[in-house]
Write an enzyme that holds these catalytic residues in place. Sequence first.
Site, PDB file in Angstrom:
ATOM      1  N   HIS A  10       0.452   7.524   1.546  1.00 46.68           N
ATOM      2  CA  HIS A  10       1.007   7.834   0.233  1.00 46.68           C
ATOM      3  C   HIS A  10       2.225   8.752   0.310  1.00 46.68           C
ATOM      4  O   HIS A  10       3.144   8.637  -0.500  1.00 46.68           O
ATOM      5  CB  HIS A  10      -0.058   8.484  -0.663  1.00 46.68           C
ATOM      6  CG  HIS A  10      -0.989   7.484  -1.252  1.00 46.68           C
ATOM      7  ND1 HIS A  10      -2.087   7.021  -0.583  1.00 46.68           N
ATOM      8  CD2 HIS A  10      -0.976   6.852  -2.448  1.00 46.68           C
ATOM      9  CE1 HIS A  10      -2.716   6.142  -1.345  1.00 46.68           C
ATOM     10  NE2 HIS A  10      -2.064   6.010  -2.484  1.00 46.68           N
ATOM     11  N   GLY A  11       2.225   9.667   1.222  1.00 48.65           N
ATOM     12  CA  GLY A  11       3.376  10.562   1.296  1.00 48.65           C
ATOM     13  C   GLY A  11       3.316  11.441   2.517  1.00 48.65           C
ATOM     14  O   GLY A  11       2.236  11.695   3.070  1.00 48.65           O
TER      15      GLY A  11
END
Lengths: 460, 407
Positions: free
Chosen positions: A322-323
């Site tokens: 996701h990040g």
Amino acid sequence: MQFTQIEFLLFLGLILLAVWRCRTRVTRNLILLAASYYFYSYWDYRFCGLLLLSTAVDYFVAERIVRASGRRAKRAWLLVSLCVNLGVLGFFKYFNFFIDSAAALFESWQLHPGTLNIILPVGISFYTFQTLSYTIDVYRGKIRPSNSLLDFALYVAFFPQLVAGPIVRASELLPQLSQRPEWSGRRFYSGFQLALCGLVKKVLLADRLGEVVDVVFAAPQLYGGLTMWLAVIGYAGQIYYDFSGYTDIAIGVAKMLGYRFPKNFRHPYLATSVADFWHRWHMTLSRWLRDYLYIPLGGSRCSSFRTNINLITTMGLGGLWHGAAWTFVLWGLWHGAALVCERELRKRIELRKVVWLGRLSTLLVVLFGWVLFRSASLDQFTTVIGQLLFQSPGIAWYPPLAMTAITIMILEHAAWTTRLRIAMRLRADRWYTPIATTVLVWCLLLYAPRGFTPFVYFQF
Amino acid sequence: MPAPDLRHPTAVAILYRSIGQLAHVNSCNDAHNLAFPVDRSHPDRQFGTAFPGALMFRRWITGVLIGTALVGVTSPLFVRSYVPRTNDPVRGVAVLQPGAHYRWRSEGYATTRIGPMGMPGKTSFPAEDRSAIRLTLWGDSQAEGVCVDDHDKIAAQLSRLSSDQIQIYPFARSGDDCNDWIPQIAALAENTETRGRIDAHVFLIVEWSDWCIEIDESPESISTTFSTISATLPAFVIQTVRNIITRGDGTTRRRLRFRPGPVDAVRAGNVSGPVDQSNVRIESQSKLLALQLQRLRQGCDQPCIFVYAPMIPAITDGQVRWNDPDQRLFERFQRHCADHGFHVIDGRPAMKSAAIEGEWPRGFHNGQFGVGHYNASGNRIIAERLLDVRDRITPSDGSLSLDEAKD
């Protein structure tokens, strides 16, 4: 280009007109491919090269895998695909993260590594996973490689799902692209309704909630405990309506063009367990992680301890996907740990008996996870949790529009568990559908927040 | 409504046919999918087998009308109003139409009644009381009390706090600056009906840009088009068109972009620099300020009171800003005011104290606390600070009459 821009509506209108008038499949796919590259270049034309690279490498590698005689050679070609795809993803998304994380180590050796000013290409996580799934499926013999570079390029770059999913498997989309879809009024209408509902979710609910969430999370120490709870619940609503709204528009637009995408959401906040949550939230990512990470690690066909490790590893890497920040990794690990606890509890207690208790506990786990997910740093996370748990004094801010959006979210979820959900589909033969559609269109034009808010998942 | 003859395709006939095809396709689906009913006994069937296009067409036309009516009826709850402007002969400027109701729906949720001479929230003049001090209030939207209920605006709160011994005539208008106020003050002084009936003028200073500007004496132009649109079209229609044709700020014309990116951040207007605190800037601002204050002194015989209540305390980028970045300019301003005999009230300490106690003077539940316009608390604090004028101003024997003002 974003689905909520006026430019996109005009772009879509032109594309629909062009493909509707198209006689042959090849021309149709060529138009869609050109449109998809234009769609991507609207953000930054310089990164179209990455899309081309990913397409070319995986198309070529898949052919080589099939032609290779031995298992070793096949594996070597698969490795080429993994290295190129994950290398590109790693460089653009995680280079600075790893440098920053290892900074302390470097500094102990008297080295001062600098970071690079790298722009994260929009949608890179999504199309990388998509192309990887194609090559892995070819390697596993589940699908045959595409014999048309045009179809494959369109599969990778198809604009409705290019930047934020859903992560469509080659086995789902390539067969559809290899034939010209028949015009269907029903499908077109259904796609239009879905896209409209997605726009409403994004613009009227997610963006309204985002206005409050952004302000409170920017200075959590200033706000009181109840406002903080409102912001956390608001964020749960924002991220759900933002992402599921995007997905609805993507699926709806694809449907209007004649293609079918898999579902990505199934009212996740109604989940009765964390495992159930992951069967309802970002379903295409969940099954990707399951099929290409969890099962290859051994899945649940090994010892209980090893299964738990597999679960935590999968979710941790899912968080990292996701990040590039430790908060995302911790968010993934938190869900992994919750899945492990649930699995262990399930061996001892029959959890399914009390549905509401399951829903409540799952919701609390998920909300806590969202605090990690939304926090820009661990300091901010601890501040937010402190405000939530200890109800410190601060500004008491209860924005009516955000409270209305949260009420709508609760009512919508409650209605979904009843027969009212049939009405919520806005079937064309119902008397109320034209009225509801008109009201929704007016609301979009009238009550959309001023200012432009990108989709949350574009940053991933 | 008679169904069109499909043998001669017109636009309506093509539409009918399309809906018919849509309906036909849907009629073939199972009960779980979208299904258009096919009424075999319906007269529309004469156009072919299973052709409920006319029914669908009528249903959608009716639905669109009912849906629009629903939005129109409920829109006053959520959509601000658009009130036409008229030329006020006393003030010599365009004001909101007296008697109109102005709905605020963006930050605070309030409705303002427009009084004589376009005064927001002041619908009538109090009974003549020769012992009351009569002040005019000049300023921009902050002084106008946008998004604040009429009984919470500065004028109403000051009247209450002073037991009607101080009356304020709110002449502030959104977007105004000193180039608008000074000519109006001169007009009031020259007007036979208002001359000598105002004891002092009060100016609320929130942004220095309202005073640090070049002198501009060109007359105000009133757009009759906007007034006509405001008077004729429903607010929700105007708002919709405005949302479509303007960008986020509501005033800049929307420009569509079709060329590929990346977009230049500077061109996109995303750059904001730090406040320029240089001596050069302060010198130039001070010079402009001096010229405007001199102009005010020349055009006005009455006492003038300045209430300084800038945008602090404020919450910006997650931080509370307590200190006034324009402190040096304020000190210059105080010196200029002393030269001209103007009185200055510093509203900052009271604003800070209120914020420390958790009562933020700016912002609303519907918007955001710490930014935006003054709320009811902010208006009250300003009204409390204005109570001090009782020690400085003595009431004259003139009074403003409602009937005269209307003329």
